[in-house]
Design an enzyme around this catalytic site. Structure first.
Site, PDB file in Angstrom:
ATOM      1  N   GLY A  41       2.298   4.301  -0.656  1.00  0.00           N
ATOM      2  CA  GLY A  41       3.477   4.013  -1.352  1.00  0.00           C
ATOM      3  C   GLY A  41       4.693   4.736  -0.741  1.00  0.00           C
ATOM      4  CD1 TRP A  72       6.856   1.321   3.997  1.00  0.00           C
ATOM      5  CD2 TRP A  72       7.321  -1.131   3.731  1.00  0.00           C
ATOM      6  NE1 TRP A  72       7.028   0.616   5.417  1.00  0.00           N
ATOM      7  CE2 TRP A  72       7.049  -0.705   4.935  1.00  0.00           C
ATOM      8  CE3 TRP A  72       7.233  -2.124   3.440  1.00  0.00           C
ATOM      9  CZ2 TRP A  72       7.199  -1.779   5.968  1.00  0.00           C
ATOM     10  CZ3 TRP A  72       7.352  -3.052   4.327  1.00  0.00           C
ATOM     11  CH2 TRP A  72       7.239  -2.975   5.498  1.00  0.00           C
ATOM     12  CE  LYS A 117       1.232  -3.897   8.864  1.00  0.00           C
ATOM     13  NZ  LYS A 117       0.847  -2.658   8.671  1.00  0.00           N
TER      14      LYS A 117
HETATM   15  C1  SAM Z   1      -0.365   0.120   6.017  1.00  0.00           C
HETATM   16  S1  SAM Z   1      -0.783   0.192   4.567  1.00  0.00           S
HETATM   17  C2  SAM Z   1       0.536   0.119   3.670  1.00  0.00           C
HETATM   18  C3  SAM Z   1       1.499   1.348   3.524  1.00  0.00           C
HETATM   19  C4  SAM Z   1       2.691   1.407   2.855  1.00  0.00           C
HETATM   20  N1  SAM Z   1       3.681   0.285   3.159  1.00  0.00           N
HETATM   21  C5  SAM Z   1       3.525   2.605   2.721  1.00  0.00           C
HETATM   22  O1  SAM Z   1       4.530   2.755   3.243  1.00  0.00           O
HETATM   23  O2  SAM Z   1       2.867   3.636   2.115  1.00  0.00           O
HETATM   24  C6  SAM Z   1      -1.461  -1.382   4.229  1.00  0.00           C
HETATM   25  C7  SAM Z   1      -2.329  -1.283   2.697  1.00  0.00           C
HETATM   26  O3  SAM Z   1      -2.593  -2.744   2.819  1.00  0.00           O
HETATM   27  C8  SAM Z   1      -3.458  -2.650   1.700  1.00  0.00           C
HETATM   28  N2  SAM Z   1      -4.100  -3.950   1.330  1.00  0.00           N
HETATM   29  C9  SAM Z   1      -4.944  -4.574   2.225  1.00  0.00           C
HETATM   30  N3  SAM Z   1      -5.184  -5.795   1.715  1.00  0.00           N
HETATM   31  C10 SAM Z   1      -4.821  -5.798   0.511  1.00  0.00           C
HETATM   32  C11 SAM Z   1      -5.030  -6.713  -0.390  1.00  0.00           C
HETATM   33  N4  SAM Z   1      -5.882  -7.751  -0.008  1.00  0.00           N
HETATM   34  N5  SAM Z   1      -4.306  -6.570  -1.640  1.00  0.00           N
HETATM   35  C12 SAM Z   1      -3.707  -5.475  -1.697  1.00  0.00           C
HETATM   36  N6  SAM Z   1      -3.579  -4.556  -0.626  1.00  0.00           N
HETATM   37  C13 SAM Z   1      -4.132  -5.025   0.270  1.00  0.00           C
HETATM   38  C14 SAM Z   1      -4.375  -1.669   2.183  1.00  0.00           C
HETATM   39  O4  SAM Z   1      -5.003  -0.845   0.773  1.00  0.00           O
HETATM   40  C15 SAM Z   1      -3.458  -0.665   2.552  1.00  0.00           C
HETATM   41  O5  SAM Z   1      -3.159   0.275   1.505  1.00  0.00           O
END
Ligand code: SAM
Length: 881
Positions: free
Chosen positions: A57, A59, A158
């Site tokens: 969370g 972002w 990204k």
């Molecule tokens: C790098 S983190 C995001 C961090 C976030 N932007 C933050 O600032 O807290 C990537 C996230 O993508 C999620 N994710 C990966 N595949 C996903 C999917 N198919 N559906 C939903 N979320 C997904 C993962 O659970 C992970 O929490």
């Protein structure tokens, strides 16, 4: 992600990590959005934001912070997101329709101004797979974005740098007005991630599903869509533009457009008419003859069978084939009249060359220069060789292989005798003569003075040897001469050193050199002029000289047919002989071979009585004599008598007159002499070694065991001493060879298993012996135990003698005493180690819960103690050195 990994991987605890912690962001990635927003300002004006893959969370926190109050912020992730004020979150997979429905339910008929996507599929799978999933996730997020974005909205995603990157960008470009890829500073350089900010959503009425279908997008796409074409139109005509590209992508591995085969052929005309035949031969497999003209070429004389075969398979051309094909092409071109012009030009050039005015003087000059250069090079080469030889000689002198004085004298002598080329190289010799011979190269202290290079290149030394052959020959001669000088040096040593002489004699006994017979003295002299010459002759003459008086020597010298250098060395030696006291003179010097063997033979007791009769037995005609069943000639008889004579004196222990320059060399028992091949000192040393360490070699042990077990008698051992190794003639063999033989040409004395086992057992016993310190400690311990026991016994006796104790009490007391006496003394009090960490860290005084003796320790202390030990050890070593 595990906690430990988070802290250690990639140096995660960087400034953004700390900043995020400080500012209360859930993830350091929050700063990426902050920086992206700083650059593109999409959050401030947004009223609705959908964050796809939003957990934990970070972002969302940023969006909530930067977006206006009352704006709608929706966060979706596979994992639940902890509540954030003003943010709606739910857990769902963004690739599923369920997620879409959830979002739809949340936003209702609103449109989002911003769709964010920071999805990362997972960690741990292979990079290729990760990258693909990421791209797929991006496309899925784009699918949601195009559904929920308002026209002109912003999509931030990204993307990983991979093979799909361009395809994704291409798709973005079809749907957005502005597409920019950027890497915010907070994104680690080591990460392959890039953020693409797609602004100005075009919101086309119809979007071909293939745009959002990974199967199609990540197929081969064209990058060459006409810039002029309207984006919407392009989007509408996606299929025709994207999936049927105008121009196929060129493969990086070098395939030609449309040609994915490795086999290539070209028509012969292309090869013949083309400008780069080499390139053709290098890149093509076959030259074909298909047109009529080409087929006609095949019938030409110049197109031989080889050429045809070569044209069939260009990949296997050898050097000759290659040349043949090039020649064939040239010939064909000439035939076709293609090269006429060129040829003409060539001729013209040639003509120009011919008619060019030749400057005769210049030519002569050039020729002269060339000859001079050649000459200079030759001179230099010669000088270098001369220098090499000279250095070699000097080196020999340094190694005491050549008596320096001899060389100097020999040089002088050689020059006197008109042998200008004695030292092989005129230049070198001249130089030496100028400096007073080689001897002058040696300083007063015997150190060889090396000449500088500059001196070597003195132009005055320009005279060179006639040819390489001659030089080689002379070099060889020099080698021979130097070998001779080495022999002289050895013989001088023999003369000077009585011990050396005795040792050598024994060595000869050992080797039992082949009996060659000894020539009559008169024969020797007679033969000396005819049969033999060179070094042996000189040696014989020298031996003869040794027997005559020194005064006579110098007189006779001149008449002897010796080479200049030998004469000179001899004369010098003679003159020196007169001055220094000689150790052995009157004894007849044994001839070079055979004499020692005969000496040994005739020194046996059996011949003891016939010494004096030898002269009588001498055959008047100088014929060979038969004695004791052994055939020998006059010389041997003479020698034998003298040998025995000497032996007699030695046995009697008579002191020889000093004036006669005799010194009797004490001889050990003759029988022993036979086998005592080394010098006496060596034997003594061996004996001492055996006394100290016992038998240490398997051979010695074997022999010893055989003797002890009566498997071998002494006689057998002696007989074994006569073997092929003991009958080796050394004559004429170079010293290096003899040295080598001494090392390796030795009898292979058999060893038995038992001997080796005995030696091993001995070694094991030695190994098992404790080192001194341990032995001492053990002895101390034993001693103390004995003392304790003795004390206990005494006490027990006292107890026993007491009358005021019952027998039972006495027994108990004695048992107690004896137990104490037998015990190992007072048990050491245990010292508890308390590590100064955790609860014990920084505690002053006794730590809580610790009873008895204790020591506080910490890692620092351990390190310091170790370091001190190391330093002490190093100091000790240094002191010892
Ligand atoms: C790098 S983190 C995001 C961090 C976030 N932007 C933050 O600032 O807290 C990537 C996230 O993508 C999620 N994710 C990966 N595949 C996903 C999917 N198919 N559906 C939903 N979320 C997904 C993962 O659970 C992970 O929490």
């Amino acid at each position: 992600m595990g906690k430990s990994q988070k802290k250690t991987g990639k140096g995660r605890l960087d400034k953004y990590y700390k900043l995020a912690k400080e500012q209360g962001y859930r993830a350091r990635s929050a700063f990426k959005l902050i920086q992206l927003n700083k650059k593109y300002n999409f959050l401030e004006s947004a009223r609705c934001c959908i964050d796809l893959c939003a957990a934990p969370g970070g972002w969302l926190q940023v969006a909530s912070k930067y977006m206006p109050m009352n704006s709608v912020i929706i966060g979706v992730d596979l994992v639940p997101i902890k509540p954030i004020p003003r943010v709606v979150t739910f857990a769902s997979d963004i690739t599923t329709p369920q997620c879409r429905n959830l979002i739809r339910a949340e936003v209702k008929d609103w449109k989002a101004d911003v769709v964010l996507h920071d999805g990362a599929p997972n960690v741990g799978t292979a990079w290729i797979q990760d990258a693909y999933d990421q791209s797929e996730l991006v496309l899925m997020s784009l699918k949601l974005a195009v559904e929920f974005l308002v026209k002109g909205g912003t999509f931030v995603t990204k993307v990983f740098r991979s093979g799909d990157y361009n395809n994704l960008i291409w798709v973005f470009n079809q749907l957005f007005g502005k597409v920019e890829a950027t890497k915010p500073p907070s994104s680690r350089n080591v990460s392959a991630e890039i953020f693409v900010v797609c602004r100005d959503f075009l919101a086309p009425k119809y979007i071909d599903p293939k745009f959002l279908d990974p199967k199609h997008v990540f197929k081969d796409l064209s990058a060459s869509i006409p810039e002029s074409s309207d984006k919407l139109t392009r989007a509408h005509n996606a299929e025709s533009t994207v999936f049927q590209p105008d121009k196929k992508r060129r493969k990086r591995d070098g395939y030609e457009d449309g040609n994915y085969t490795l086999f290539k052929s070209i028509p012969a005309s292309e090869y013949v008419h083309g400008t780069d035949p080499i390139a053709v031969l290098g890149s093509v497999n076959k030259i074909t003859f298909q047109t009529d003209e080409e087929k006609e070429w095949l019938t030409l004389d110049i197109t031989s069978g080889d050429v045809k075969a070569n044209c069939d398979d260009l990949k296997v051309l050898g050097k000759g084939d290659f040349k043949a094909l090039i020649k064939w092409r040239l010939a064909l071109r000439e035939e076709l009249g293609l090269d006429v012009k060129l040829k003409e030009t060539g001729d013209a050039i040639e003509t120009v060359e011919i008619i060019e005015e030749v400057d005769e003087e210049q030519m002569i000059q050039d020729e002269l220069e060339r000859l001079n250069a050649e000459n200079a090079a030759r001179t230099k080469r010669n000088r270098r060789r001369a220098n090499e030889i000279r250095n070699k000689t000097i080196q020999r002198m340094q190694l005491q292989m050549t008596a320096p004085m001899d060389i100097g004298l020999e040089l002088q002598d050689a020059s006197l005798g008109g042998q200008d080329d004695f030292f092989d190289l005129q230049g070198a010799e001249k130089g030496m003569r100028k400096r007073g011979g080689v001897s002058s190269l040696i300083g007063a202290d015997g150190v060889v003075v090396q000449e500088s290079e500059g001196e070597e290149d003195d132009p005055s030394d320009d005279e060179v040897l006639d040819s390489d052959e001659e030089r080689e020959k002379r070099n060889q001669e020099l080698e021979t001469e130097l070998d001779g000088l080495y022999e002289t040096y050895q013989s001088r040593l023999r003369e000077r050193d009585a011990k050396f002489k005795v040792k050598e004699g024994r060595e000869k006994n050992k080797e039992r050199e082949a009996w060659e017979g000894i020539k009559d003295a008169s024969d020797d002299e007679g033969d000396s002029d005819t049969d033999e010459g060179g070094w042996e002759k000189m040696e014989q003459v020298r031996e003869h000289d040794d027997n005559s008086s020194s005064g006579e020597e110098s007189d006779e010298e001149g008449s002897r047919p010796l080479s200049g250098e030998k004469r000179s060395s001899r004369s010098t030696e003679s003159s020196r002989d007169t001055k220094r006291p000689r150790l052995l003179t009157k004894l007849k010097e044994p001839p070079p071979s055979g004499s020692q063997a005969s000496k040994v033979w005739f020194s046996q007791d059996i011949f003891a009585g016939i010494n004096n009769d030898l002269e009588d037995i001498e055959d008047e005609d100088g014929d060979d004599v038969e004695m004791g069943g052994v055939h020998f000639n006059d010389d041997e008889a003479m020698e034998t008598s003298e040998d025995n004579h000497n032996t007699d004196h030695a046995e009697e222990g008579e002191e020889w007159d000093d004036e006669d320059d005799f010194e009797v060399v004490p001889q050990a028992d003759e029988d022993v002499d036979m086998w005592d091949v080394s010098n006496v000192d060596e034997d003594a040393l061996k004996q001492a070694h055996i006394q100290k360490h016992g038998l240490t070699t398997a051979e010695a042990m074997t022999l010893a065991q055989q003797l002890v077990n009566r498997e071998k008698t002494k006689t057998q051992l002696i007989n074994d001493g006569f073997n092929r190794y003991s009958l080796n003639a050394k004559d004429g063999l170079p010293s290096w060879f003899l040295d080598d033989e001494n090392k390796h040409y030795k009898p292979n004395i058999p060893v038995t298993k038992e001997a080796i086992a005995a030696l091993r057992a001995k070694q094991r016993a030695l190994d098992a012996r404790p080192i001194k310190k341990i032995a001492e400690a053990k002895a101390r311990k034993k001693f103390k135990a004995a003392q304790r026991l003795e004390k206990a016994m005494k006490k027990a006796e006292g107890v026993n003698d007491t009358s005021d104790m019952s027998e039972r009490e006495k027994a108990a007391q004695i048992e107690k005493l004896m137990r104490k006496g037998l015990s190992k003394g007072k048990p050491k009090k245990e010292i508890k180690l308390v590590v100064a960490k955790g609860a014990h860290k920084g505690v002053k005084g006794r730590p809580k819960g610790v009873k008895g003796r204790y020591t506080m320790v910490d890692s620092r202390m351990k390190k310091e103690v170790m370091a001190k030990k190391r330093a002490d050890k190093a100091n000790k070593k240094r002191k010892r050195a």
